[in-house]
Design an enzyme around this catalytic site. Structure first.
Site, mmCIF file in Angstrom:
data_model
loop_
_atom_site.group_PDB
_atom_site.id
_atom_site.type_symbol
_atom_site.label_atom_id
_atom_site.label_comp_id
_atom_site.label_asym_id
_atom_site.label_seq_id
_atom_site.Cartn_x
_atom_site.Cartn_y
_atom_site.Cartn_z
ATOM 1 N N LYS A 202 -18.447 -7.738 4.961
ATOM 2 C CA LYS A 202 -17.074 -7.233 4.959
ATOM 3 C C LYS A 202 -16.588 -7.137 6.393
ATOM 4 O O LYS A 202 -17.184 -6.450 7.223
ATOM 5 C CB LYS A 202 -17.024 -5.863 4.286
ATOM 6 N N LYS A 256 -15.736 -10.641 2.087
ATOM 7 C CA LYS A 256 -14.402 -10.047 2.072
ATOM 8 C C LYS A 256 -13.842 -9.960 3.484
ATOM 9 O O LYS A 256 -14.575 -9.541 4.379
ATOM 10 C CB LYS A 256 -14.521 -8.643 1.468
HETATM 11 C C1 PBG Z 1 -12.398 0.620 1.565
HETATM 12 C C2 PBG Z 1 -11.896 -0.616 0.912
HETATM 13 C C3 PBG Z 1 -10.909 -1.427 1.457
HETATM 14 C C4 PBG Z 1 -10.665 -2.438 0.547
HETATM 15 C C5 PBG Z 1 -11.518 -2.248 -0.540
HETATM 16 N N1 PBG Z 1 -12.293 -1.118 -0.282
HETATM 17 C C6 PBG Z 1 -10.102 -1.269 2.691
HETATM 18 C C7 PBG Z 1 -10.737 -1.008 3.971
HETATM 19 O O1 PBG Z 1 -11.904 -1.302 4.199
HETATM 20 O O2 PBG Z 1 -10.025 -0.446 4.785
HETATM 21 C C8 PBG Z 1 -9.639 -3.505 0.747
HETATM 22 C C9 PBG Z 1 -9.177 -4.267 -0.427
HETATM 23 C C10 PBG Z 1 -7.910 -5.004 -0.225
HETATM 24 O O3 PBG Z 1 -7.351 -5.091 0.888
HETATM 25 O O4 PBG Z 1 -7.426 -5.522 -1.234
HETATM 26 N N2 PBG Z 1 -13.530 1.167 1.097
#
Ligand code: PBG
Length: 332
Positions: A202, A256
């Site tokens: 991520k 991601k």
């Molecule tokens: C945070 C989380 C995020 C997303 C999913 N879980 C945002 C972040 O890390 O700030 C993002 C998903 C998206 O942008 O659609 N636990």
């Protein structure tokens, strides 16, 4: 070694592109509703459907309406729904205690969906940001995001989600050691069949902006997430993270965001052959939807092309806000 292919004119690639039938025969990957996981935003209340301004077409749903949404998704052949709670700012604390309240919004939604639509898999988000007064995915002390204290909190959170009936836990926090800790706690508590989809690779991305609006974390977040989410410049590190998370007991791994990281999807799938997923995140959705609403691109075609790209890059499935729309189109 590949045999050398024929030269023009013996070889004309256009022969197999001439008709829809020939194109279908030569098609290499297919997208189906069974490849999709639908992320949904939930909120308190009853009969509530509240638009997310930066994600046109996406709403925050109260628990009664998310159950209806799950019914529609199951009827469309979508195998899983993933829940993200919008938490009342009054419930956010520095200790994030609401995260492991067995009756918090997310856990109530899990129970309601499993009672009404047991056939759909319910996936959760295991991270502290919706509950954190700091907006971070981890517990913050003196401006530092604490790894091991956060892992302890995530374990508590994961256990109540499993207890509520979640099928797939999605640790999205990027702390070190959380998969092993959660897996060990699940085994010890008798939740042997709860699956983990690790947000293994991520990245610290600008494409999460609309999501943070949707869950109400934008206002709370102080600073950025670069000390735990990955540097977008790195690729080998993604492989090491995936290897680590698989070795600690993840059943599935995720990359991601999606579209800017298709090279990572391909490397992960080729290297490990594990169930590999991509998250087409909020900013990706907003770009396609926003351009379509302005008449700048054909939204349906761009949506389907973007989803097919994930299959071509080796993904087994995709988390996408387009899931119901794409499934409807795929079913004709
Ligand atoms: C945070 C989380 C995020 C997303 C999913 N879980 C945002 C972040 O890390 O700030 C993002 C998903 C998206 O942008 O659609 N636990």
């Amino acid at each position: 070694m590949r045999p050398r292919i024929a030269d023009y004119p013996a070889l004309r690639f256009r022969r197999l592109r001439r008709t829809p039938a020939l194109r279908a025969l030569a098609q290499e990957v297919v997208l189906s509703p069974g490849d999709l996981i639908w992320p949904v935003f939930i909120r308190d209340g009853k009969g509530m459907e509240e638009p997310v301004a930066s994600m046109p077409g996406v709403n925050r749903l109260s628990v009664d309406l998310v159950v209806k949404a799950a019914e529609r998704a199951a009827a469309l052949g979508i195998p899983a729904i993933c829940l993200f709670p919008y938490t009342d700012p009054g419930l956010k604390t520095e200790g994030c205690e609401e995260a492991w309240n067995p009756d918090n919004l997310a856990n109530r939604a899990i129970r309601a969906i499993k009672a009404a639509v047991p056939e759909i898999a319910v996936m959760t988000d295991v991270a502290l940001d919706p509950y954190n007064a700091n907006g971070h995915d981890g517990i913050v002390r003196d401006g530092v995001i604490l790894n091991d204290e956060t892992v302890e909190a995530l374990v508590r959170m994961a256990l109540v989600q499993a207890e509520a009936g979640a099928d797939i836990l999605g640790p999205s926090d990027m702390m070190d050691g959380r998969i092993g800790a959660i897996r060990g706690a699940l085994e010890a508590a008798g939740h042997k069949d709860v699956a983990i989809m690790s947000y293994a690779a991520k990245y610290a991305s600008a494409f999460y902006g609309p999501f943070r609006d949707a869950v109400g974390a934008s206002g709370a977040l102080k600073g950025d997430k670069k000390t735990y989410q990955m540097n977008p410049a790195n690729s080998d590190e993604a492989l090491r993270l995936v290897e680590r998370d698989l070795s600690e007991g993840a059943d599935m791994v995720m990359v991601k965001p999606g579209m800017p990281y298709l090279d990572i999807c391909r490397r992960v799938k080729d290297t490990f052959g594990a169930p590999t997923f991509a998250y087409q995140v909020s900013g990706e959705y907003a770009m396609i939807r926003g351009a379509a609403l302005n008449g700048w691109i054909d939204g349906e075609k761009a949506m389907m092309e973007s989803l097919l790209g994930f299959k071509r890059a080796g993904c087994d499935g995709i988390l996408t806000y387009f899931a119901p729309e794409a499934a409807r189109l795929l079913r004709g």
